[in-house]
Scaffold this active site. Sequence first.
Site, PDB file in Angstrom:
ATOM      1  N   CYS A 246       0.821  -1.213   0.000  1.00 14.62           N
ATOM      2  CA  CYS A 246       0.000   0.000   0.000  1.00 14.62           C
ATOM      3  C   CYS A 246       0.854   1.262   0.000  1.00 14.62           C
ATOM      4  CB  CYS A 246      -0.874   0.032   1.239  1.00 14.62           C
ATOM      5  SG  CYS A 246      -1.833  -1.453   1.433  1.00 14.62           S
TER       6      CYS A 246
ATOM      7  N   ARG B 284       5.039   0.799  -5.922  1.00 21.27           N
ATOM      8  CA  ARG B 284       4.971  -0.141  -4.800  1.00 21.27           C
ATOM      9  C   ARG B 284       4.061  -1.328  -5.124  1.00 21.27           C
ATOM     10  NH1 ARG B 284       6.557   2.449   0.119  1.00 21.27           N
ATOM     11  NH2 ARG B 284       5.152   1.190   1.368  1.00 21.27           N
TER      12      ARG B 284
ATOM     13  N   GLY C 226      -0.284  -2.141   6.069  1.00 26.52           N
ATOM     14  CA  GLY C 226       0.163  -3.106   7.077  1.00 26.52           C
ATOM     15  C   GLY C 226      -0.950  -4.102   7.373  1.00 26.52           C
TER      16      GLY C 226
ATOM     17  N   GLU D 105      18.709 -16.139 -10.047  1.00 27.09           N
ATOM     18  CA  GLU D 105      18.228 -14.787 -10.292  1.00 27.09           C
ATOM     19  C   GLU D 105      17.633 -14.666 -11.700  1.00 27.09           C
ATOM     20  OE1 GLU D 105      17.449 -12.351  -8.642  1.00 27.09           O
ATOM     21  OE2 GLU D 105      17.535 -10.599  -9.938  1.00 27.09           O
TER      22      GLU D 105
ATOM     23  N   LYS E 100      13.734 -13.606 -12.386  1.00 24.71           N
ATOM     24  CA  LYS E 100      13.368 -12.467 -13.237  1.00 24.71           C
ATOM     25  C   LYS E 100      12.375 -12.916 -14.310  1.00 24.71           C
ATOM     26  CE  LYS E 100      14.533  -9.239 -11.490  1.00 24.71           C
ATOM     27  NZ  LYS E 100      15.222  -9.489 -10.309  1.00 24.71           N
TER      28      LYS E 100
ATOM     29  N   GLU F 174       8.850 -13.673 -12.739  1.00 21.59           N
ATOM     30  CA  GLU F 174       8.049 -12.531 -12.297  1.00 21.59           C
ATOM     31  C   GLU F 174       7.634 -11.628 -13.448  1.00 21.59           C
ATOM     32  OE1 GLU F 174       9.946  -9.791  -9.527  1.00 21.59           O
ATOM     33  OE2 GLU F 174      11.910 -10.225 -10.367  1.00 21.59           O
TER      34      GLU F 174
ATOM     35  N   HIS G 297      20.983 -35.307 -11.023  1.00 21.67           N
ATOM     36  CA  HIS G 297      20.247 -35.820  -9.855  1.00 21.67           C
ATOM     37  C   HIS G 297      18.736 -35.563  -9.979  1.00 21.67           C
ATOM     38  CE1 HIS G 297      24.021 -36.725  -7.918  1.00 21.67           C
ATOM     39  NE2 HIS G 297      24.434 -35.491  -8.184  1.00 21.67           N
TER      40      HIS G 297
ATOM     41  N   LYS H 200       6.414  -3.716  -4.868  1.00 21.36           N
ATOM     42  CA  LYS H 200       7.820  -3.334  -4.765  1.00 21.36           C
ATOM     43  C   LYS H 200       8.319  -3.464  -3.340  1.00 21.36           C
ATOM     44  CE  LYS H 200      11.684  -1.662  -6.298  1.00 21.36           C
ATOM     45  NZ  LYS H 200      12.485  -2.597  -7.097  1.00 21.36           N
TER      46      LYS H 200
HETATM   47  C1  F6R Z   1      12.565  -9.376  -7.466  1.00 19.70           C
HETATM   48  C2  F6R Z   1      12.497  -8.499  -6.321  1.00 19.70           C
HETATM   49  C3  F6R Z   1      12.201  -9.092  -4.990  1.00 19.70           C
HETATM   50  C4  F6R Z   1      12.947  -8.342  -3.878  1.00 19.70           C
HETATM   51  C5  F6R Z   1      12.506  -8.847  -2.497  1.00 19.70           C
HETATM   52  C6  F6R Z   1      13.257  -8.158  -1.373  1.00 19.70           C
HETATM   53  O1  F6R Z   1      12.889  -8.685  -8.629  1.00 19.70           O
HETATM   54  O2  F6R Z   1      12.648  -7.314  -6.454  1.00 19.70           O
HETATM   55  O3  F6R Z   1      12.481 -10.449  -4.954  1.00 19.70           O
HETATM   56  O4  F6R Z   1      14.318  -8.516  -4.056  1.00 19.70           O
HETATM   57  O5  F6R Z   1      11.132  -8.626  -2.333  1.00 19.70           O
HETATM   58  O6  F6R Z   1      13.039  -6.785  -1.392  1.00 19.70           O
HETATM   59  P1  F6R Z   1      13.995  -5.796  -0.617  1.00 19.70           P
HETATM   60  O7  F6R Z   1      15.331  -5.835  -1.288  1.00 19.70           O
HETATM   61  O8  F6R Z   1      13.345  -4.444  -0.745  1.00 19.70           O
HETATM   62  O9  F6R Z   1      14.069  -6.282   0.790  1.00 19.70           O
END
Ligand code: F6R
Length: 606
Positions: free
Chosen positions: A2, A27, A103, A481, A485, A488, A504, A601
């Site tokens: 939020c 966000r 929250g 990673e 990527k 997502e 395995h 985010k």
């Molecule tokens: C993926 C991504 C998330 C963040 C994770 C941690 O692209 O951005 O996996 O890395 O939510 O977020 P922070 O770094 O803000 O703690």
Amino acid sequence: MCGIVGYTGKELALTPVLEGLRKLEYRGYDSAGIALATTTGHKLWIQKRAGKLGNLEEILGSTIPESHSGIGHTRWATHGGPTDLNAHPHLDNDGKLAVIHNGIIENYLELRLVLEKAGHTFKSETDSESVAHLLSDARKQRKGDLAAAMRDVCRQLRGSFTLLAIHSDDPGRIVGARRNSPLVVGIGDGENFLASDVSAFIAHTKRALELGQDEVADVTGESIVITDLTGKILPHNEFEISWDASAAERGGFEHFMLKEIFEQPKAIADTLLGRIQGLDEEVTKGINLAGIEKVVIVACGTAFHAGLVGKYAIEKWANIAVDVELASEYRYRDPSVDSNTLLIAISQSGETMDTLMAMRYAKERGARVFAVCNTNGSTIPRESDAVLYTRAGPEVAVASTKAFETQLVAMYLIGLHLGRIRGTMSQELIAEIEHELSELPAKVEQILETVEPLRELTRRFNSATSMLFLGRNVGFPTALEGALKLKELAYMHAEGFAGGELKHGPIALIEVGTPVVAIMPAANSLLAEKMASNIQEVKARGAVVIAIADIDLPAADYLVRIPKTHEFLQPVLSVVPLQIIAYEMAIVRGNDVDQPRNLAKSVTVE
Ligand code: F6R
């Protein structure tokens, strides 16, 4: 998660509130709403809609009443689906008091039962609405003092919250409070702002103050009073925002993500600046790094992958055991931690609840806590003994790119620093790593010159249903990673494997035509030959191999050449093509690149 905005002052409130919500879109959210305290009416003017901000703007119409204070919210659903009714703000039964919340109120059910018994009628399924009803009663008891009412209510709440409240009988006043979720106040001239983070108001003011845990802000256009929950007035914790407003704009790129990928050389250079020869006292003064017996790294998602790479470098250079833990798992298994443990919490936002809780758990047991964070003044660095700020600048796209690169750099800097103070690195190795670190920005720049051919190559795999990523050593977290990527952004099945694990089990996934991205270890590494065998194994079963390598590799079907570097630093280079592959695949599939579905985010709930 939020987003929260409040404005009170000389301007008409609608514009700064909507502008602020736009800035917080990154966000992630699924509904939006605003409440204005009008200069004439006895009730609040409130509008809210499921979906993007555009949906809300469509219903605002042209008859917006005059108002100089208002609150706005973008909601990321937790309790109750993303509907118009569940969107914030939530009103009391008089229609005079509105609340927005970020929250989770953990005891909302018991509160709701009591309130319903006392005659309150609820309109939504949210945990947040209980706060509007509680505040309404408390304000009546406090004879119209909204700040006192907020303090009373906060004492009754369990969980995490940033709250803003406004009342139509006192239209110039906004009251905010926070626990475990962020709230900053922007200090203007005859106007003030409240928001989840500074990007909501940096276009208006660079002066800000942050609220600490369990603090309440009573804000009008002319005054800001901060108190604790007993009502004791606290000093202002003011700071200057160093970000530039334009830094948060797209700057001509199609998407924030692409802009941020192109900002990586600068982000890496900025993060290295003045630190290659050693972390200065500014970074390390709050923490004693001598006599550490073990390092534990806690983080989530992409930051976790940075931590996994960090393990290889720190263990080798500082000759110390390093565990890397998913923050969400860590504290629930009662891990062994004491005052000889160095806990490193990695977080771009500095607000990730899982990481924060893992960090608090270790801190309570005496660990020395070191944060690696990109957001000044956020909760994780505030609660740490020391912090190494990554200097990636604002990262707006939900998928982390430049923050990841700078987290990797931070891991190397910490490894180098520990290696130096523990005397575990030779002078030759230190000099080599220093040199290679300083070359990274130019090398990433070089890879970025190949973006267009790489986008074209990615389009060939448009119809693939699955993509696998293979790596060894630091190439393994890089593979994880790359797969994250792609999942997502492209919403397709992707997995990262350690090359040695293929036989395995995972090799059964290979079919004719399965694309496999192989992250080759540095050519001079012992593992280069082993990885070459893994490529043969998957090719023999029909896979199409795209290799990311620092040498020519005839066995690969497609080759993406990257510059040579020290083997541990290679992820900084090899991840760039993986980011581009995921970016392009999302575009080809018509997905929202900057705000992928279901993601936020800043993940401020556990
Ligand atoms: C993926 C991504 C998330 C963040 C994770 C941690 O692209 O951005 O996996 O890395 O939510 O977020 P922070 O770094 O803000 O703690």
